[in-house]
Design a protein around this motif. Sequence first.
Motif, mmCIF file in Angstrom:
data_model
loop_
_atom_site.group_PDB
_atom_site.id
_atom_site.type_symbol
_atom_site.label_atom_id
_atom_site.label_comp_id
_atom_site.label_asym_id
_atom_site.label_seq_id
_atom_site.Cartn_x
_atom_site.Cartn_y
_atom_site.Cartn_z
ATOM 1 N N GLN A 196 0.835 -1.364 0.046
ATOM 2 C CA GLN A 196 -0.073 -0.129 0.129
ATOM 3 C C GLN A 196 0.603 0.983 -0.240
ATOM 4 O O GLN A 196 0.552 2.447 -0.449
ATOM 5 C CB GLN A 196 -0.935 -0.186 1.039
ATOM 6 N N GLY A 197 2.529 0.860 0.340
ATOM 7 C CA GLY A 197 2.706 2.751 0.156
ATOM 8 C C GLY A 197 3.580 2.213 -0.841
ATOM 9 O O GLY A 197 3.883 1.951 -1.998
ATOM 10 N N GLN A 198 5.223 3.529 -0.700
ATOM 11 C CA GLN A 198 5.991 3.628 -1.536
ATOM 12 C C GLN A 198 7.347 2.995 -0.805
ATOM 13 O O GLN A 198 7.715 3.430 0.073
ATOM 14 C CB GLN A 198 6.158 5.623 -1.442
ATOM 15 N N GLY A 199 7.510 2.189 -1.541
ATOM 16 C CA GLY A 199 9.072 1.549 -1.324
ATOM 17 C C GLY A 199 9.180 -0.442 -2.211
ATOM 18 O O GLY A 199 7.455 -0.791 -2.081
ATOM 19 N N THR A 200 9.695 -0.977 -1.829
ATOM 20 C CA THR A 200 9.666 -2.330 -2.375
ATOM 21 C C THR A 200 9.188 -3.106 -0.983
ATOM 22 O O THR A 200 9.967 -3.621 -0.043
ATOM 23 C CB THR A 200 11.308 -2.237 -3.154
ATOM 24 N N LEU A 201 8.805 -4.461 -1.312
ATOM 25 C CA LEU A 201 8.032 -5.764 -0.178
ATOM 26 C C LEU A 201 8.699 -6.704 -0.980
ATOM 27 O O LEU A 201 9.353 -7.217 -2.131
ATOM 28 C CB LEU A 201 6.827 -5.952 -0.278
ATOM 29 N N ARG A 202 9.565 -7.684 -0.622
ATOM 30 C CA ARG A 202 9.945 -8.925 -1.014
ATOM 31 C C ARG A 202 9.120 -10.018 0.503
ATOM 32 O O ARG A 202 9.905 -9.930 1.445
ATOM 33 C CB ARG A 202 11.793 -8.772 -0.362
ATOM 34 N N ILE A 203 8.483 -11.185 0.054
ATOM 35 C CA ILE A 203 8.076 -11.887 0.817
ATOM 36 C C ILE A 203 8.134 -13.114 0.443
ATOM 37 O O ILE A 203 8.332 -13.659 -0.758
ATOM 38 C CB ILE A 203 6.546 -12.338 1.222
ATOM 39 N N SER A 204 8.978 -13.898 1.068
ATOM 40 C CA SER A 204 9.863 -15.492 1.330
ATOM 41 C C SER A 204 9.671 -16.208 2.259
ATOM 42 O O SER A 204 9.148 -15.749 3.160
ATOM 43 C CB SER A 204 11.196 -15.330 1.011
ATOM 44 N N GLN A 205 10.418 -17.505 2.407
ATOM 45 C CA GLN A 205 9.871 -18.183 3.139
ATOM 46 C C GLN A 205 8.331 -19.122 3.704
ATOM 47 O O GLN A 205 8.293 -18.807 5.572
ATOM 48 C CB GLN A 205 10.687 -18.617 4.205
ATOM 49 N N LEU A 206 7.793 -18.445 3.279
ATOM 50 C CA LEU A 206 5.914 -18.408 3.583
ATOM 51 C C LEU A 206 5.242 -19.913 3.541
ATOM 52 O O LEU A 206 5.222 -20.750 3.299
ATOM 53 C CB LEU A 206 5.216 -18.019 2.487
ATOM 54 N N GLU A 207 4.736 -19.798 4.921
ATOM 55 C CA GLU A 207 4.737 -21.633 5.592
ATOM 56 C C GLU A 207 3.082 -20.755 6.800
ATOM 57 O O GLU A 207 3.189 -20.006 6.956
ATOM 58 C CB GLU A 207 5.240 -22.149 6.259
ATOM 59 N N ILE A 208 2.270 -22.030 5.592
ATOM 60 C CA ILE A 208 1.063 -21.730 7.054
ATOM 61 C C ILE A 208 0.633 -22.941 7.003
ATOM 62 O O ILE A 208 0.385 -24.445 6.101
ATOM 63 C CB ILE A 208 -0.038 -21.153 5.452
ATOM 64 N N ARG A 209 0.441 -22.937 8.514
ATOM 65 C CA ARG A 209 -0.386 -24.407 9.399
ATOM 66 C C ARG A 209 -1.315 -24.378 9.905
ATOM 67 O O ARG A 209 -1.735 -23.000 10.359
ATOM 68 C CB ARG A 209 1.630 -25.197 9.923
ATOM 69 N N ARG A 210 -1.381 -25.096 11.046
ATOM 70 C CA ARG A 210 -2.802 -25.627 11.428
ATOM 71 C C ARG A 210 -1.597 -25.790 12.566
ATOM 72 O O ARG A 210 -0.809 -25.782 13.092
ATOM 73 C CB ARG A 210 -2.910 -26.839 11.875
ATOM 74 N N TRP A 211 -2.812 -24.423 13.716
ATOM 75 C CA TRP A 211 -2.540 -23.840 14.637
ATOM 76 C C TRP A 211 -2.906 -24.522 16.394
ATOM 77 O O TRP A 211 -4.037 -25.112 15.958
ATOM 78 C CB TRP A 211 -1.985 -22.700 15.004
ATOM 79 N N ASP A 212 -1.874 -25.045 17.007
ATOM 80 C CA ASP A 212 -2.717 -26.068 18.015
ATOM 81 C C ASP A 212 -2.931 -25.184 19.570
ATOM 82 O O ASP A 212 -3.684 -25.786 20.487
ATOM 83 C CB ASP A 212 -1.828 -27.033 19.012
ATOM 84 N N GLY A 213 -3.394 -23.584 19.269
ATOM 85 C CA GLY A 213 -4.030 -22.618 20.221
ATOM 86 C C GLY A 213 -3.080 -22.312 21.100
ATOM 87 O O GLY A 213 -3.655 -21.538 22.020
#
Length: 458
Positions: free
Chosen positions: A323-340
């Motif tokens: 949304q802003g002025q700048g550069t973003l880099r997203i890596s090592q994205l991991e989505i898992r079930r969480w035990d709470g």
Amino acid sequence: MMRLFGHQAVRRSYVWLLVMLVAWPALPARPATEEDVVWLRSGERLRGHITGMAEAGWFRWRHPFIEEELLVALTNVLKIRFALRESPTNALPNACQVRLVNGDTISGSMLDFDGAHLTLESPACGKLQIPREVMEGLQPMELNPLVVFQGPAGMEGWTLGQAVAGVESDAWVYGNGALIAHKPGSIARDVKLPDIAEISFQLEWEGTPTLAVALYTDRLQPIQLIKKDDEPEFGGFYSLQITLGGFLMATLVPVKQKVPLNPQGLGIAIYQNRTLDSRAHLMIRANKKDRTVLLYYNGELIRHWQDPADTLGNGTAMRFVNQGQGTLRISQLEIRRWDGRQTLQTNVTTQGTNDLVVLLNQDRVSGVLGVLRQNEWEIRTPIGPVQIPLSRIEQLHFSQLRRQSPPKTASPARLMLANKDRLSIQLEQWSEGHLNAAHPLLGRLAIKTSALREMVFD
């Protein structure tokens, strides 16, 4: 066998080799997930495959376009990132994570506790006998939880946002294992987000951009929040808005049609970036049923939001928006079930020689830990012994008075495992299957190389 970066003369002789390995644009690139990456103190970066140690202070390195195996001096290495290996999928009984007095963590299956030692079966290090004096805390956990997404590995499966006011349609690209945005725009994917989810990723930035993360959305295209009621019908979602720079500012905004929008959301969190780093590891934990979202910055809890309203719909997608002025880099994205369970707290005060047990309902039991048998832990309290099932324990803190002081001298290398465990080590030997090292609190370790993720040298 070539010997690299051991002496200045040798290094000058192979300047052409560095140019070929690091800067030659015509070479075909192998997928980043198949390569080990070595950062040298001089700034160069090598990609290839580490095959082990050749002798004290040197490791063997092979590049896919060079026939001969090379030797690299460890004294010239700043960091090694190991190629992603397959994570184990078998669940371990009585899984837990142990935090040591020096801040290191090690996970595995609890086999026994006799009051003096914890016997832990670690998938990475084998069976360990850990004295209670070197443990700060312990947390039962779901080891090897269901992973629903791991990447990115390309643009396939991702949807670029259409151009709207102030947002470009081609803002995001893929490069070298990361999603990169140089201008405002969105990218989304239906990741089948679990109702109780843990989302972690490495974030790097330039300038002062704002990253908006839409959670549990059913729309892959961006939504103009100020005109949300004029948009085609969509289910409610959370917009986690994170402004980056010399500080981190974050707020969680519930978004639902026909419900007034509060730009300040459920409260603002501000975290001072004292080191002025331009990269961080972010983790988001969400519990749809409890209407809670937690944000962690480099492992530290920044804010816990509680939504008093019933905002969320049936969406399971995520959307990233620059949304802003700048550069973003997203890596090592991991989505898992969480035990709470919450992250194991540090610096928790205990009373005298008593240990402290925190239950899932946040009740606390103070006493001396006894033996562990049949999935129940005995706690000797002032009113008598009680048996607490492991399934009811959120975290456990060992008596501060009975703990050993942390080592005064830092270990020369810090190791991060694929399961996010961290160990401080003195590297001794490195073969194809195991890394042998000395740990200041655990002694000699034989760590499976398939469990390695990153090693940083001081």
